[in-house]
Structure formats: C-alpha cells, structure tokens
Design a protein around this motif. Structure first.
Motif: not given
Length: 292
Positions: A64-70
């Motif tokens: 997961v990317t940083d945006l994906g974490r959200r």
C-alpha cells in the motif's frame, strides 16, 4: 482523502482491502470469486476516484502507498461497520477480527494454540493467521500484527521481542546409517543441505545461518520450514531446522550441537492504531505467554 468515496466504490474498496491483505491480485481474485481482470479493473476505478496510486509493486507483492493507507483506513472502517464485529461488550468480552501475519513454524507451535486458548475465553473473537516468512513491512497493510524473524526497524509501530530460539543441524537416523555421521563442520561438504531457497530468502537472521558452514550441495530447498523438516525426515540430506520443532521429532538426530547453533529471534510488530484495539493487545499478550 481529498475526494469523496460513495456507495459505488464499496466493491472497489473491498477488493483493495483483499489485495492489501494478500499481496497478490490472483489471491484476492480467488477469495472474492472473481477473475484477475476484475480485480485490476476495480483497483483502477478506486485509484481514479481517489486521484492517485493506492498500491505499488514490490518483490514480495503489492504493498500500500501513502495514499493507499488512507484508503485502507476507510475500507477497514466500512468492513467493521458492515460486520459489527469490533464492539467490545461491557462484560469485558473481546470481539472482532485480529489478523496476524506469521511464519509457518511460529504459527503452528505458538500462535495457533495461543489464539485457540484466547478464543475459548472470548468466543466472539475471530483470528486470521496469514502465513508469511518475511521482513516487517513498513506499510504493514491489511494485518493488525506481524510476527517476524529478526529485530525489525519500522516506523509508527511497536515491536516486542517474543522468543529467542536456535537453528541446528539435524539428520534422520536412516540417513546417518547410510551416509555416516559428520564429526566436524568440515565433514559437511559431502552432505546435501535442506534449507530455504536462497533467491527467496530476504531475512538476514535466516540468511546468515549458513555462513558458519562449509559449501554444501543443496538437497531439497523450500520456502516452508515444514518442507525442510519433511525433506530431512525423508533422508534427503541434513537440515537446518528450528530446535523447538526438530527436537520433537523422534527420528531426527541433532548434529554437532557444540559446533553449530544459530540464534534467531521472533518479534511481534503492531501498528500504533491497531494496538488501540483491546483484542489486538490481548493477542500480543497471548503470544507472549505462549513463548514465555
């Protein structure tokens, strides 16, 4: 997240949650009962909705990317709301689902009995054990806890040491009768070694286990410790095996214990937000008790 997710994106979010937990589109497709292209299409739709990439490919799978974490937080909130499993009763009973990424050997010998005992006390608690022998991931996506080999270096997480164990050299009695018992490390050059697939091993504490040994031809290599044990019991060679499992096998003999014993440690890693969940804390405590 900058953009709003409506009910049309629920399917994409649940699909994303499966990929985040399993690390593979194909594995997520199998769980969801759809094909690979459907998973890909749903992830693309989610990325269009949030305005960026939610997953990135790594050698060990999708993470997961940083945006994906959200987006992951939104997906997990939706899952909890739909199932209603995370509430804890006033009586102190734990409920919800605790997801743990855990190596095979630790899962079989420690985690599974510990979680079974915890469930007997808290029948509404569900536990998912996801087999993985790898480094702690910085994203730790899709799991509440990870049990890893070797001290992890992670951010926004808490790491607790569970157990120090030793890898030893073992062979079957039949193998020793046919090939003779080595009297020193130098004698190992004429014996095959059963251990991990070198190209797939990314854990320093396990990778360094062969450094004290002379060059040995490989017997049966595998990503599973249980295959190492099975190969050694089947007389395919000498195995490097965890003592807490191999010492239980009556037909295996520990070799050169005074010359070779490679120490390794198990650690449990939890996301800070996950450790606010009483059920997750109880799972950590149960594994700690099991390894005490």
């Amino acid at each position: 997240m900058e953009r709003t997710l409506d009910h049309h994106h629920l399917e994409s979010l649940i699909t994303f949650l499966s990929v985040a937990r399993l690390g593979r589109y194909t594995a997520a497709a199998d769980v969801l009962g759809v094909n690979h292209s459907t998973v890909s299409r749903r992830i693309a739709a989610l990325e269009k909705a949030v305005g960026g990439r939610v997953l990135t490919r790594t050698p060990s799978g999708w993470e997961v990317t940083d945006l994906g974490r959200r987006a992951l937080g939104v997906a997990e909130d939706i899952e909890r709301a739909l199932t209603g499993l995370t509430e804890t009763r006033a009586t102190g009973e734990l409920a919800g689902t605790v997801r743990i990424g855990v190596p095979d050997a630790f899962a079989a010998h420690f985690a599974t009995p510990a979680m079974a005992a915890l469930q007997r006390k808290h029948p509404r608690l569900a536990v998912e054990l996801m087999s993985a022998t790898q480094r702690a991931r910085q994203t730790r996506s899709g799991v509440d806890l990870e049990v890893v080999v070797g001290k992890p270096h992670v951010h926004k997480a808490v790491a607790t040491e569970l157990l120090t164990y030793h890898l030893g050299l073992y062979a079957s009695r039949e193998y020793l009768a046919d090939h003779g018992e080595p009297q020193g490390l130098a004698d190992l050059v004429s014996h095959r070694l059963n251990y991990y697939v070198e190209s797939a091993l990314t854990i320093d504490e396990l990778d360094s286990a062969t450094e004290a040994l002379p060059p040995m031809p490989r017997g049966i290599t595998s990503t599973s410790v249980f295959s190492h044990i099975a190969a050694t019991k089947a007389s395919a060679g000498i195995g490097i095996l965890p003592d807490f499992l191999a010492d239980l096998e009556a037909d295996l003999v520990r070799l050169l214990p005074g010359n070779y014993a490679h120490a390794a440690t198990y650690w449990v890693v939890g996301r800070e937000e996950a450790l606010r969940n009483p059920a997750v804390l109880a799972a950590v405590a149960a594994m700690g008790d099991a390894t005490a």
